[in-house]
Structure formats: C-alpha cells, structure tokens
Design an enzyme around this catalytic site. Structure first.
Site, PDB file in Angstrom:
ATOM      1  N   SER A 119       0.867  -1.181   0.000  1.00 60.55           N
ATOM      2  CA  SER A 119       0.000   0.000   0.000  1.00 60.55           C
ATOM      3  C   SER A 119       0.897   1.221   0.000  1.00 60.55           C
ATOM      4  O   SER A 119       2.033   1.157   0.508  1.00 60.55           O
ATOM      5  CB  SER A 119      -0.848   0.012   1.278  1.00 60.55           C
ATOM      6  OG  SER A 119      -1.487   1.272   1.417  1.00 60.55           O
TER       7      SER A 119
ATOM      8  N   TYR B 255      -1.674  -1.313  10.262  1.00 63.38           N
ATOM      9  CA  TYR B 255      -1.819  -1.455   8.806  1.00 63.38           C
ATOM     10  C   TYR B 255      -0.525  -1.038   8.104  1.00 63.38           C
ATOM     11  O   TYR B 255       0.026  -1.769   7.287  1.00 63.38           O
ATOM     12  CB  TYR B 255      -3.002  -0.618   8.311  1.00 63.38           C
ATOM     13  CG  TYR B 255      -3.291  -0.812   6.844  1.00 63.38           C
ATOM     14  CD1 TYR B 255      -3.870  -1.987   6.384  1.00 63.38           C
ATOM     15  CD2 TYR B 255      -2.984   0.175   5.913  1.00 63.38           C
ATOM     16  CE1 TYR B 255      -4.131  -2.176   5.030  1.00 63.38           C
ATOM     17  CE2 TYR B 255      -3.240  -0.004   4.561  1.00 63.38           C
ATOM     18  CZ  TYR B 255      -3.813  -1.180   4.127  1.00 63.38           C
ATOM     19  OH  TYR B 255      -4.063  -1.368   2.780  1.00 63.38           O
TER      20      TYR B 255
HETATM   21  P1  NAI Z   1     -11.396  -6.032  -0.592  1.00 61.95           P
HETATM   22  O1  NAI Z   1     -11.848  -6.266   0.796  1.00 61.95           O
HETATM   23  O2  NAI Z   1     -12.396  -5.581  -1.605  1.00 61.95           O
HETATM   24  O3  NAI Z   1     -10.694  -7.347  -1.155  1.00 61.95           O
HETATM   25  C1  NAI Z   1      -9.870  -8.135  -0.353  1.00 61.95           C
HETATM   26  C2  NAI Z   1     -10.283  -9.593  -0.484  1.00 61.95           C
HETATM   27  O4  NAI Z   1      -9.425 -10.347   0.370  1.00 61.95           O
HETATM   28  C3  NAI Z   1     -11.726  -9.834  -0.005  1.00 61.95           C
HETATM   29  O5  NAI Z   1     -12.456 -10.578  -0.982  1.00 61.95           O
HETATM   30  C4  NAI Z   1     -11.551 -10.657   1.272  1.00 61.95           C
HETATM   31  O6  NAI Z   1     -12.577 -11.630   1.435  1.00 61.95           O
HETATM   32  C5  NAI Z   1     -10.196 -11.313   1.032  1.00 61.95           C
HETATM   33  N1  NAI Z   1      -9.559 -11.711   2.280  1.00 61.95           N
HETATM   34  C6  NAI Z   1      -9.510 -11.041   3.458  1.00 61.95           C
HETATM   35  N2  NAI Z   1      -8.864 -11.773   4.382  1.00 61.95           N
HETATM   36  C7  NAI Z   1      -8.491 -12.929   3.776  1.00 61.95           C
HETATM   37  C8  NAI Z   1      -7.800 -14.085   4.209  1.00 61.95           C
HETATM   38  N3  NAI Z   1      -7.388 -14.216   5.471  1.00 61.95           N
HETATM   39  N4  NAI Z   1      -7.573 -15.084   3.318  1.00 61.95           N
HETATM   40  C9  NAI Z   1      -8.033 -14.974   2.036  1.00 61.95           C
HETATM   41  N5  NAI Z   1      -8.701 -13.906   1.574  1.00 61.95           N
HETATM   42  C10 NAI Z   1      -8.920 -12.892   2.431  1.00 61.95           C
HETATM   43  O7  NAI Z   1     -10.224  -4.981  -0.481  1.00 61.95           O
HETATM   44  P2  NAI Z   1      -9.151  -4.417  -1.535  1.00 61.95           P
HETATM   45  O8  NAI Z   1      -9.105  -2.976  -1.291  1.00 61.95           O
HETATM   46  O9  NAI Z   1      -9.404  -4.905  -2.894  1.00 61.95           O
HETATM   47  O10 NAI Z   1      -7.825  -5.034  -0.939  1.00 61.95           O
HETATM   48  C11 NAI Z   1      -6.876  -5.769  -1.671  1.00 61.95           C
HETATM   49  C12 NAI Z   1      -5.497  -5.423  -1.197  1.00 61.95           C
HETATM   50  O11 NAI Z   1      -5.209  -4.076  -1.535  1.00 61.95           O
HETATM   51  C13 NAI Z   1      -5.315  -5.501   0.313  1.00 61.95           C
HETATM   52  O12 NAI Z   1      -4.057  -6.102   0.577  1.00 61.95           O
HETATM   53  C14 NAI Z   1      -5.346  -4.062   0.750  1.00 61.95           C
HETATM   54  O13 NAI Z   1      -4.658  -3.853   1.957  1.00 61.95           O
HETATM   55  C15 NAI Z   1      -4.679  -3.400  -0.421  1.00 61.95           C
HETATM   56  N6  NAI Z   1      -4.909  -1.952  -0.580  1.00 61.95           N
HETATM   57  C16 NAI Z   1      -6.153  -1.465  -0.881  1.00 61.95           C
HETATM   58  C17 NAI Z   1      -6.337  -0.122  -1.068  1.00 61.95           C
HETATM   59  C18 NAI Z   1      -7.682   0.457  -1.426  1.00 61.95           C
HETATM   60  O14 NAI Z   1      -7.827   1.678  -1.461  1.00 61.95           O
HETATM   61  N7  NAI Z   1      -8.692  -0.345  -1.703  1.00 61.95           N
HETATM   62  C19 NAI Z   1      -5.229   0.844  -0.950  1.00 61.95           C
HETATM   63  C20 NAI Z   1      -3.964   0.226  -0.639  1.00 61.95           C
HETATM   64  C21 NAI Z   1      -3.827  -1.121  -0.473  1.00 61.95           C
END
Ligand code: NAI
Length: 284
Positions: A147, A161
């Site tokens: 991130s 985080y």
């Molecule tokens: P999101 O919540 O839409 O997608 C993340 C997915 O990971 C979800 O489907 C969730 O069920 C799954 N997940 C959570 N814990 C899990 C586990 N223990 N095992 C397997 N799957 C698991 O969120 P997003 O934003 O798409 O996040 C994806 C990555 O991007 C994360 O690592 C997040 O920290 C990172 N990120 C997101 C940003 C944003 O603005 N959306 C900004 C910077 C980083």
C-alpha cells in the site's frame, strides 16, 4: 524466464474475489491466463464467479476458499495447483485487511489479525508456492499488494496497517535479486484509494480474534465508510499490474497524490543520516 505474455499461464490470486484482486483477475483472464481466485469469503467468491459467467473467459476462472493465514490450508491449495495445472506461473499475494483503530486500544488480537493476514498471508504464499514455481522450470512472477501506506508516515489509527504493509514492501525488495536467479520476477503493488470492500474488515476477522479486540468500535465505524466516486477502478489497477508483470517492475504505483508525503518521509530519514565518512570509519 520472466513472464513475456499471459496466454496459457496459470495465476493464483489471493483476495481475488473482490476489489483489487478481482480487477487483477479480470485483466489476466482477458489476456489469456487461467486464473484461480483464492478468497476467504464464500459470498465474495459467488459474486465474483457470477461476474465471469457467460463471458468468453468464464472457463478460464475457478475459485477456492482459502484463509491465507492457514499454513496447512495454503499447503493443500498449492498441492492442488501442482496436481491440476502442473504448478502456477503467477502468484498474486493480494489478500489483505484494512484494520484501523487507536493504538492505545489495540490488543494482541488486533496485532495478530493485521499482521497475520497482511504480512503472514504474503509469507505463506511465498513459502507454499516458491518450490513448485522453481521446480517446473518455466519461470514466473510474484506480485504482492502492499500500500502507499507503506511509503508515508500515516495519520493516527493506521499504525498496524502501515507496519504490516511496510513489511511486505521490504521483504519483496530484499528477495527480488535471489529469486531473479531462479527466473522468478517480483513486484510490489502500492495502491492509493481504489474502489473495493476494504472497509468490511470486521467481516473478515476470525471469531478467535474478535474476542478481546480493542478495535470493535473503529471497525464498526469503518464498515459504514462510503466508497469514494473518484477512487480508481480495480480493473485499471489490474491493467497496471499486468504491465508491471511483463516489465518485471519492482514497484507498481497507482497514484501520485501522496508524493509530497513520500518525499518528506525519505528526506527525514536522509536528514537524520550521518555523512558517508562516518560510516566509512566503521568499515562498511
Ligand atoms: P477487498 O476487501 O475488496 O478485497 C480483499 C479480499 O481479500 C476480499 O475478498 C476478502 O474476502 C479477502 N480476504 C480477506 N482476508 C483474507 C484471508 N485471510 N484469506 C483470504 N482472503 C482474504 O479490499 P481491496 O481494497 O481490494 O484489498 C486488496 C489489497 O489491496 C489488500 O491487501 C489491501 O490492503 C490493499 N490496498 C487497498 C487499497 C484500497 O484503497 N482499496 C489501498 C492500498 C492497499
């Protein structure tokens, strides 16, 4: 051998059923890869597969339910990929949780949840998949989602985080040269604000780490956050990731809006650093 195109390649995308991971999965499928979505949440998986259903790439997508913090389950998933596809070519360590809360309220349950998924899950991906990616001899690529929080001094309530994401970043930077010798490329995805369900952290927290959490109130508040209209679409991130894989970019950065904060942090470290003569005396 680094990845030169996606046709016929097999990609394993953790957290691939929502947000950024789903955007990456869609782009890789469009470009001819087979994608296995690995996600904790059955509801996200169902919704994601429905989005591919009937499309030209629908046969190229499958899903499995996986908690990336479970080493046993991860080893089983890797064995299945070996049996079904002769091993994977691309690993996207993207699963993560956006937990936040006041540090004085944080308990070990909160540390274990944040670090367990955000860096533990990434390490489990490397450990489970590297042996097969090296053994099949086709080369490959590993993208891990950190991130931009890793690159700036974050505002209050985001220490766990930010620290977990900084660990992802430094780990990937440090392993890249060793893995290059094995034909495995390494990229770090550094997103800014992207449309996703990251505010639902509370739903991704296992029961045993809910008990005793000091972040319940903050997580409840976070779950009500509205996704911004101006935030980037996940598919746009997917395109950037595809390009980053082909170019074996170390950093894939989605936004320039925090550049001044990034610069300020780097400058502060440099400003605190002694002159080169000083370290030469120590024989470094
Ligand atoms: P999101 O919540 O839409 O997608 C993340 C997915 O990971 C979800 O489907 C969730 O069920 C799954 N997940 C959570 N814990 C899990 C586990 N223990 N095992 C397997 N799957 C698991 O969120 P997003 O934003 O798409 O996040 C994806 C990555 O991007 C994360 O690592 C997040 O920290 C990172 N990120 C997101 C940003 C944003 O603005 N959306 C900004 C910077 C980083």
């Amino acid at each position: 051998m680094h990845i030169k195109d996606f046709a016929g390649k097999t990609a394993f995308v953790t957290g691939g059923a929502s947000g950024i991971g789903l955007g990456i999965a869609k782009v890789l499928v469009e470009r001819g890869a087979r994608v296995v979505i690995a996600d904790l949440r059955a509801d996200h998986i169902e919704n994601a597969l429905a989005q591919f259903a009937g499309g030209t790439g629908s046969n190229a997508v499958s899903a499995l339910q996986l908690d990336v913090t479970s080493r046993d389950a991860y080893a089983e998933a890797a064995a299945k990929m070996q049996a079904d596809f002769g091993g994977i070519d691309i690993l996207v360590n993207n699963a993560g949780v956006g937990l936040e809360g006041p540090i004085l309220k944080a308990t070990y349950a909160d540390y274990d949840f944040g670090f367990g998924v955000n860096i533990g899950g990434v390490i489990n991906g490397f450990v489970s998949f590297l042996p097969q990616m090296i053994a099949h001899g086709r080369g490959g690529h590993i993208v891990s989602t950190a991130s931009l929080a890793a690159e700036v001094v974050m505002p209050p309530h985001l220490a766990i985080y930010a620290a977990s994401k900084a660990a992802v970043c430094h780990y990937c930077e440090a392993v890249k040269p060793e893995l290059a010798e094995q034909g495995i490329g390494v990229s770090i995805l550094l997103p800014g604000p992207i449309k996703s369900n990251i505010h639902q952290a509370i739903q991704n927290r296992p029961e045993h780490l809910r008990a005793g959490s000091g972040f319940a109130e903050s997580e409840q508040k976070l779950s009500e956050r509205v996704v911004g209209d101006t935030w980037m679409e996940p598919e746009e991130v997917g395109e950037m990731v595809a390009r980053g894989i082909l170019e074996n970019s170390t950093y894939i950065v989605t936004h320039g809006i925090f550049k001044d904060w990034q610069r300020a942090r780097s400058q502060a470290v440099l400003d605190a650093t002694p002159d080169v003569e000083n370290s030469a005396v120590r024989g470094i």
